[in-house]
Structures are given as structure tokens and as C-alpha cells.
Design a protein around this motif. Sequence first.
Motif, PDB file in Angstrom:
ATOM      1  N   ARG A 247     -35.414 -20.004  30.084  1.00 38.16           N
ATOM      2  CA  ARG A 247     -34.707 -21.238  30.215  1.00 38.16           C
ATOM      3  C   ARG A 247     -34.299 -21.668  28.774  1.00 38.16           C
ATOM      4  O   ARG A 247     -34.893 -21.812  27.865  1.00 38.16           O
ATOM      5  CB  ARG A 247     -35.673 -22.003  30.896  1.00 38.16           C
ATOM      6  CG  ARG A 247     -35.113 -23.400  30.976  1.00 38.16           C
ATOM      7  CD  ARG A 247     -35.899 -24.345  31.938  1.00 38.16           C
ATOM      8  NE  ARG A 247     -35.598 -25.529  31.883  1.00 38.16           N
ATOM      9  CZ  ARG A 247     -36.221 -26.639  31.676  1.00 38.16           C
ATOM     10  NH1 ARG A 247     -37.379 -26.411  31.611  1.00 38.16           N
ATOM     11  NH2 ARG A 247     -35.718 -27.777  31.658  1.00 38.16           N
TER      12      ARG A 247
ATOM     13  N   ASN B  25     -36.844 -38.064  29.827  1.00 31.27           N
ATOM     14  CA  ASN B  25     -38.089 -37.176  29.705  1.00 31.27           C
ATOM     15  C   ASN B  25     -37.117 -35.722  30.157  1.00 31.27           C
ATOM     16  O   ASN B  25     -36.378 -35.652  31.029  1.00 31.27           O
ATOM     17  CB  ASN B  25     -38.865 -37.208  30.850  1.00 31.27           C
ATOM     18  CG  ASN B  25     -39.474 -38.572  30.684  1.00 31.27           C
ATOM     19  OD1 ASN B  25     -39.504 -39.610  31.459  1.00 31.27           O
ATOM     20  ND2 ASN B  25     -40.308 -38.728  29.408  1.00 31.27           N
ATOM     21  N   GLY B  26     -37.505 -34.776  29.152  1.00 31.03           N
ATOM     22  CA  GLY B  26     -37.169 -33.443  29.602  1.00 31.03           C
ATOM     23  C   GLY B  26     -35.617 -33.101  28.824  1.00 31.03           C
ATOM     24  O   GLY B  26     -35.244 -32.080  28.890  1.00 31.03           O
ATOM     25  N   ALA B  27     -35.070 -34.107  28.068  1.00 34.35           N
ATOM     26  CA  ALA B  27     -33.843 -33.704  27.627  1.00 34.35           C
ATOM     27  C   ALA B  27     -33.769 -32.792  26.325  1.00 34.35           C
ATOM     28  O   ALA B  27     -32.674 -32.178  26.203  1.00 34.35           O
ATOM     29  CB  ALA B  27     -33.266 -35.174  27.040  1.00 34.35           C
ATOM     30  N   GLY B  28     -35.016 -32.434  25.807  1.00 30.45           N
ATOM     31  CA  GLY B  28     -34.949 -31.782  24.703  1.00 30.45           C
ATOM     32  C   GLY B  28     -35.315 -32.239  23.274  1.00 30.45           C
ATOM     33  O   GLY B  28     -35.271 -31.696  22.158  1.00 30.45           O
ATOM     34  N   LYS B  29     -36.109 -33.446  23.330  1.00 34.14           N
ATOM     35  CA  LYS B  29     -36.147 -34.162  22.080  1.00 34.14           C
ATOM     36  C   LYS B  29     -37.172 -33.459  21.257  1.00 34.14           C
ATOM     37  O   LYS B  29     -37.096 -33.278  20.120  1.00 34.14           O
ATOM     38  CB  LYS B  29     -36.546 -35.684  22.396  1.00 34.14           C
ATOM     39  CG  LYS B  29     -35.618 -36.538  23.003  1.00 34.14           C
ATOM     40  CD  LYS B  29     -35.919 -38.104  23.307  1.00 34.14           C
ATOM     41  CE  LYS B  29     -37.098 -38.252  24.248  1.00 34.14           C
ATOM     42  NZ  LYS B  29     -36.974 -37.718  25.642  1.00 34.14           N
ATOM     43  N   THR B  30     -38.571 -33.030  21.914  1.00 34.95           N
ATOM     44  CA  THR B  30     -39.270 -32.611  21.370  1.00 34.95           C
ATOM     45  C   THR B  30     -39.066 -31.222  21.030  1.00 34.95           C
ATOM     46  O   THR B  30     -39.586 -30.522  19.751  1.00 34.95           O
ATOM     47  CB  THR B  30     -40.816 -32.571  21.993  1.00 34.95           C
ATOM     48  OG1 THR B  30     -41.133 -33.957  22.513  1.00 34.95           O
ATOM     49  CG2 THR B  30     -41.840 -31.945  21.410  1.00 34.95           C
ATOM     50  N   THR B  31     -38.303 -30.327  21.777  1.00 30.60           N
ATOM     51  CA  THR B  31     -37.899 -29.065  21.425  1.00 30.60           C
ATOM     52  C   THR B  31     -36.909 -29.196  20.202  1.00 30.60           C
ATOM     53  O   THR B  31     -37.013 -28.292  19.403  1.00 30.60           O
ATOM     54  CB  THR B  31     -37.130 -28.580  22.613  1.00 30.60           C
ATOM     55  OG1 THR B  31     -37.839 -28.977  23.829  1.00 30.60           O
ATOM     56  CG2 THR B  31     -36.388 -27.153  22.601  1.00 30.60           C
TER      57      THR B  31
ATOM     58  N   HIS C 260     -37.731 -42.813  23.216  1.00 31.02           N
ATOM     59  CA  HIS C 260     -37.297 -43.538  24.303  1.00 31.02           C
ATOM     60  C   HIS C 260     -36.760 -45.211  24.142  1.00 31.02           C
ATOM     61  O   HIS C 260     -36.137 -45.767  24.943  1.00 31.02           O
ATOM     62  CB  HIS C 260     -38.016 -43.708  25.555  1.00 31.02           C
ATOM     63  CG  HIS C 260     -38.587 -42.311  26.187  1.00 31.02           C
ATOM     64  ND1 HIS C 260     -37.888 -41.714  26.973  1.00 31.02           N
ATOM     65  CD2 HIS C 260     -39.645 -41.569  26.189  1.00 31.02           C
ATOM     66  CE1 HIS C 260     -38.484 -40.560  27.111  1.00 31.02           C
ATOM     67  NE2 HIS C 260     -39.749 -40.523  26.641  1.00 31.02           N
TER      68      HIS C 260
HETATM   69  P1  ATP Z   1     -40.167 -36.180  26.807  1.00 36.75           P
HETATM   70  O1  ATP Z   1     -39.293 -37.522  26.764  1.00 36.75           O
HETATM   71  O2  ATP Z   1     -40.757 -36.104  28.086  1.00 36.75           O
HETATM   72  O3  ATP Z   1     -41.156 -35.740  25.995  1.00 36.75           O
HETATM   73  P2  ATP Z   1     -38.407 -34.476  25.765  1.00 36.75           P
HETATM   74  O4  ATP Z   1     -37.032 -34.678  25.483  1.00 36.75           O
HETATM   75  O5  ATP Z   1     -39.150 -34.393  24.451  1.00 36.75           O
HETATM   76  O6  ATP Z   1     -39.154 -35.038  26.801  1.00 36.75           O
HETATM   77  P3  ATP Z   1     -38.950 -31.616  25.647  1.00 36.75           P
HETATM   78  O7  ATP Z   1     -40.313 -31.726  25.501  1.00 36.75           O
HETATM   79  O8  ATP Z   1     -38.196 -31.099  24.545  1.00 36.75           O
HETATM   80  O9  ATP Z   1     -38.140 -32.859  26.232  1.00 36.75           O
HETATM   81  O10 ATP Z   1     -38.905 -30.655  26.954  1.00 36.75           O
HETATM   82  C1  ATP Z   1     -37.625 -30.088  27.573  1.00 36.75           C
HETATM   83  C2  ATP Z   1     -37.974 -29.201  28.641  1.00 36.75           C
HETATM   84  O11 ATP Z   1     -38.695 -27.865  28.216  1.00 36.75           O
HETATM   85  C3  ATP Z   1     -38.896 -29.752  29.901  1.00 36.75           C
HETATM   86  O12 ATP Z   1     -38.371 -29.540  31.114  1.00 36.75           O
HETATM   87  C4  ATP Z   1     -40.288 -29.186  29.439  1.00 36.75           C
HETATM   88  O13 ATP Z   1     -40.746 -29.031  30.718  1.00 36.75           O
HETATM   89  C5  ATP Z   1     -39.827 -27.718  28.764  1.00 36.75           C
HETATM   90  N1  ATP Z   1     -40.875 -27.355  27.969  1.00 36.75           N
HETATM   91  C6  ATP Z   1     -41.139 -28.202  27.045  1.00 36.75           C
HETATM   92  N2  ATP Z   1     -42.153 -27.359  26.296  1.00 36.75           N
HETATM   93  C7  ATP Z   1     -42.322 -26.181  26.755  1.00 36.75           C
HETATM   94  C8  ATP Z   1     -43.176 -25.014  26.705  1.00 36.75           C
HETATM   95  N3  ATP Z   1     -44.008 -25.071  25.652  1.00 36.75           N
HETATM   96  N4  ATP Z   1     -43.076 -23.887  27.396  1.00 36.75           N
HETATM   97  C9  ATP Z   1     -42.288 -24.233  28.552  1.00 36.75           C
HETATM   98  N5  ATP Z   1     -41.196 -25.111  28.842  1.00 36.75           N
HETATM   99  C10 ATP Z   1     -41.478 -26.201  27.948  1.00 36.75           C
END
Ligand code: ATP
Length: 244
Positions: free
Chosen positions: A21, A43-49, A196
Amino acid sequence: MASTNAPLLDISAAVAGYGKRDVLQGLTLQVAPGEIYALLGANGAGKTTTISLLLGFVQARTGRVRVGGIDPAADAAGARRQIAYIPENVALYEHLSARENLAYLLDLAGQAASDAAVREALTAAGLAGATHDQRVSGFSKGMRQKVVIALALARHVPALLLDEPTSGLDPQASAEFSRLLGELRARGVAVLMVTHDLLGAADVADRIGFLLAGKLVEEVTANGPDRFDVRALHRHYAVAETGA
Ligand code: ATP
């Protein structure tokens, strides 16, 4: 520290994710020395990624990532040496004092410091002398963040990454936090915060980027004494939240 305004954190057209994915779908984002950049998204946009990409925990399938010129996929340790990272919940050694934590963390980073230098960094990060010898188990989130900011100051890192830094902070702690980030900016640190918190971002950021489904859909730069038009920001954010 970079002397030019070349971006210190530099992501171009990055595609990255987990398993099959793709979470980041062609992300381009740059943060210069002395700039505070807030990345907003649902949530889930990819910030932590995005943070994981810069730290070398996630690797780009295509595109380019550099931290102070270093590719974290090729040299994660080298990239991490340039970064102080403050996660949403700061993990410290609970039974140690603020001073002992900082001394130990500096040791681990290969940058052992004198007791005076440790105390000076804690003070510069806004921790009063009376707290230096207290166990961190009794510390609030804001005080924990300050221990890591003291670490960033003592290490003289060129980049600071923060994940949801203002969630759970009361207004006074939030204002103090903004002031500290301003000091890091004045020292030339490139600061990337993912959040956020639109108002918190508008308070401190020089630029705000809106992330939707792994892509930057809008970027707004602070301008004039009012800095940001918060109502317009709110509209951008609503689009980034819903994709509408
Ligand atoms: P939030 O505000 O909820 O923290 P975010 O913008 O930081 O969200 P991410 O944590 O980057 O989003 O996650 C983006 C997508 O990747 C989400 O759908 C999450 O479920 C998925 N994801 C995050 N970490 C992993 C992982 N280690 N393995 C598989 N999928 C992951």
C-alpha cells in the motif's frame, strides 16, 4: 548547520507506504533552516509516515528524500544525527531526573556534556532549576517536551521533527511551546511539525501545508502582521479533511 537557505529537509515526489500500500503518493515538501513548517491533515493522511520517511524507518519506493543532504534510506544513522524527534508521547527514563535523562540521552548520542552544559540546556528549554533534579515520572507532557527540546539544543541539531506537539497541552503550555519553537527557528533550526491543530499551527508556523491522501494539496505562507487568514486556512483544512 547549513549556511544557505537550501532546504534542510527535502522530500521530492516521494511514494512510500507499508507492504503493497502506498500512503505517500508523490509527496513534495521542503523545510529550510530557520523555518517552521506545519503539516496538517486528517487521520491517516500520512503525516507520521512523512516523519518516518525522514528518519529512515520507511523508505521511498520512488522519489528523493534528503536530510541535510543525506539520504536516510542509505544512511539512516547519518540522517538521524541531524534530527531531534519529539513523538506525540515522549518516552523518558521515568525513575531518572530531568538532568539524568538529558545527560544519559546525550551520552547515547555520543555527545556527552558537562553537568553545567546539561543544566544550561534544560534552563534554555524553559525548565526552572528546581525541576532539574526531579524525577520525570511526575512531569506533564509540556515538561517532557522541554527535556527533548533541551536535548535538541544541547546537540545543536539542524532539524527538529514533532508529531502532534500541542495535543494535550493547556493554553499556557501551548504558548510557551510556541515561544520555544521561535527560539529554535532563531538559531536556524529547520522545524517540521505534523498536527491536527490548525490554530496552534497558525500561531507559530511560517508555512502550513495541507496533506490529503498522501499528497500536498495546498501550501500557505505567513504574510504580513496578521500572518495567516485563519478563516481561509479553515476552508483549506476542511477540503484537506474531506477531499471535498
Ligand atoms: P493520524 O493523524 O491518525 O496519526 P497520519 O496522518 O499520521 O494519521 P499515518 O500514521 O502516516 O497517518 O498513517 C497513514 C496510513 O498508513 C494509515 O492508513 C495507517 O493505518 C497506515 N499505517 C501507518 N503505519 C503503518 C504500519 N506500520 N503498517 C501498516 N500500515 C500503517
